[in-house]
Motif scaffolding. Structure first.
Motif, PDB file in Angstrom:
ATOM      1  N   MET A   1       0.825  -1.202   0.000  1.00 42.10           N
ATOM      2  CA  MET A   1       0.000   0.000   0.000  1.00 42.10           C
ATOM      3  C   MET A   1       0.861   1.254   0.000  1.00 42.10           C
ATOM      4  SD  MET A   1      -3.044   0.654  -0.353  1.00 42.10           S
ATOM      5  CE  MET A   1      -4.468   1.544   0.044  1.00 42.10           C
ATOM      6  N   GLU A   2       1.981   1.208   0.702  1.00 40.56           N
ATOM      7  CA  GLU A   2       2.897   2.351   0.762  1.00 40.56           C
ATOM      8  C   GLU A   2       3.436   2.682  -0.635  1.00 40.56           C
ATOM      9  OE1 GLU A   2       5.137   5.482   2.123  1.00 40.56           O
ATOM     10  OE2 GLU A   2       3.632   4.366   3.240  1.00 40.56           O
ATOM     11  N   TYR A   3       3.812   1.651  -1.383  1.00 40.69           N
ATOM     12  CA  TYR A   3       4.341   1.852  -2.735  1.00 40.69           C
ATOM     13  C   TYR A   3       3.299   2.555  -3.609  1.00 40.69           C
ATOM     14  CZ  TYR A   3       6.377   0.824  -7.306  1.00 40.69           C
ATOM     15  OH  TYR A   3       6.911   0.938  -8.563  1.00 40.69           O
ATOM     16  N   ARG A   4       2.087   2.078  -3.552  1.00 38.68           N
ATOM     17  CA  ARG A   4       1.003   2.651  -4.354  1.00 38.68           C
ATOM     18  C   ARG A   4       0.798   4.132  -4.031  1.00 38.68           C
ATOM     19  NH1 ARG A   4      -4.118  -0.734  -5.420  1.00 38.68           N
ATOM     20  NH2 ARG A   4      -5.000   0.440  -7.121  1.00 38.68           N
ATOM     21  N   LYS A 113      13.730   1.136  -6.857  1.00 38.96           N
ATOM     22  CA  LYS A 113      13.196   0.458  -5.670  1.00 38.96           C
ATOM     23  C   LYS A 113      12.858   1.442  -4.549  1.00 38.96           C
ATOM     24  CE  LYS A 113      17.807  -0.738  -3.927  1.00 38.96           C
ATOM     25  NZ  LYS A 113      17.949   0.498  -3.211  1.00 38.96           N
ATOM     26  N   ASP A 114      13.456   2.649  -4.587  1.00 40.78           N
ATOM     27  CA  ASP A 114      13.157   3.684  -3.593  1.00 40.78           C
ATOM     28  C   ASP A 114      11.966   4.553  -4.008  1.00 40.78           C
ATOM     29  OD1 ASP A 114      15.360   2.925  -1.953  1.00 40.78           O
ATOM     30  OD2 ASP A 114      16.697   4.056  -3.274  1.00 40.78           O
ATOM     31  N   VAL A 115      11.296   4.161  -5.073  1.00 46.32           N
ATOM     32  CA  VAL A 115      10.151   4.867  -5.645  1.00 46.32           C
ATOM     33  C   VAL A 115      10.530   6.313  -5.998  1.00 46.32           C
ATOM     34  CG1 VAL A 115       7.653   5.118  -5.558  1.00 46.32           C
ATOM     35  CG2 VAL A 115       8.746   3.478  -4.052  1.00 46.32           C
ATOM     36  N   LEU A 116      11.646   6.418  -6.702  1.00 45.16           N
ATOM     37  CA  LEU A 116      12.097   7.684  -7.274  1.00 45.16           C
ATOM     38  C   LEU A 116      12.277   7.468  -8.771  1.00 45.16           C
ATOM     39  CD1 LEU A 116      14.843   8.702  -4.692  1.00 45.16           C
ATOM     40  CD2 LEU A 116      12.583   9.769  -4.961  1.00 45.16           C
ATOM     41  N   ILE A 117      12.076   8.517  -9.545  1.00 45.35           N
ATOM     42  CA  ILE A 117      12.277   8.418 -10.990  1.00 45.35           C
ATOM     43  C   ILE A 117      13.779   8.402 -11.260  1.00 45.35           C
ATOM     44  CG2 ILE A 117      11.964   9.580 -13.198  1.00 45.35           C
ATOM     45  CD1 ILE A 117       9.351  10.796 -11.966  1.00 45.35           C
ATOM     46  N   TYR A 118      14.252   7.325 -11.893  1.00 46.72           N
ATOM     47  CA  TYR A 118      15.675   7.214 -12.219  1.00 46.72           C
ATOM     48  C   TYR A 118      15.926   7.353 -13.722  1.00 46.72           C
ATOM     49  CZ  TYR A 118      15.169   2.414 -13.924  1.00 46.72           C
ATOM     50  OH  TYR A 118      14.818   1.302 -14.641  1.00 46.72           O
TER      51      TYR A 118
END
Length: 142
Positions: A1-4, A113-118
């Protein structure tokens, strides 16, 4: 849920930032330090360079255009780690014959994996040379 929730926040930030990118700076906290950017004329890595490209876009927009718009059509998560934004750039050049620019494109943003745009890859609907031809007055037009 956190990822979403984090992905939703990135989508919302893009929806807020992109329509005004020619007028004001974007939010950089959604991008990784080693962000890779590519479009048909540029290719580089690093957040510092990423910031420079947006500064350059704003500078050139004010210098070369009387009007310029970034029309954002939609921003959607298309895969767990991919966000797609569809857009149109349109404007009027600061030339006596008021040449117009118009092209469509889309931006593909990849999340780490850190939910940042790379990674941010822009694709245009035609080659840069075709877009530049719009700057030249066509015969008989004033």
């Amino acid at each position: 849920m956190e990822y979403r929730s984090q992905v939703e926040q990135i989508v919302n930030t893009l929806k807020k930032d992109l329509p005004t990118l020619f007028e004001k700076d974007i939010s950089y906290e959604i991008y990784s330090q080693d962000i890779y950017f590519q479009d048909p004329v540029n290719k580089f890595q690093g957040k510092f360079n990423y910031r420079i490209i947006f500064w350059t876009l704003r500078f050139h927009a004010k210098l070369f255009f009387t009007e310029i718009y970034f029309d954002l059509h939609d921003v959607n998560q298309t895969e767990p780690d991919i966000i797609l934004a569809n857009w149109t750039v349109r404007g009027i050049l600061r030339l006596p014959w008021k040449a117009r620019i118009f092209f469509n494109g889309y931006s593909t943003y990849k999340l780490n994996k850190d939910v940042l745009i790379y990674e941010h890859i822009d694709t245009w609907d035609r080659p840069p040379s075709e877009i530049l031809k719009q700057f030249i007055r066509k015969g008989g037009e004033s």
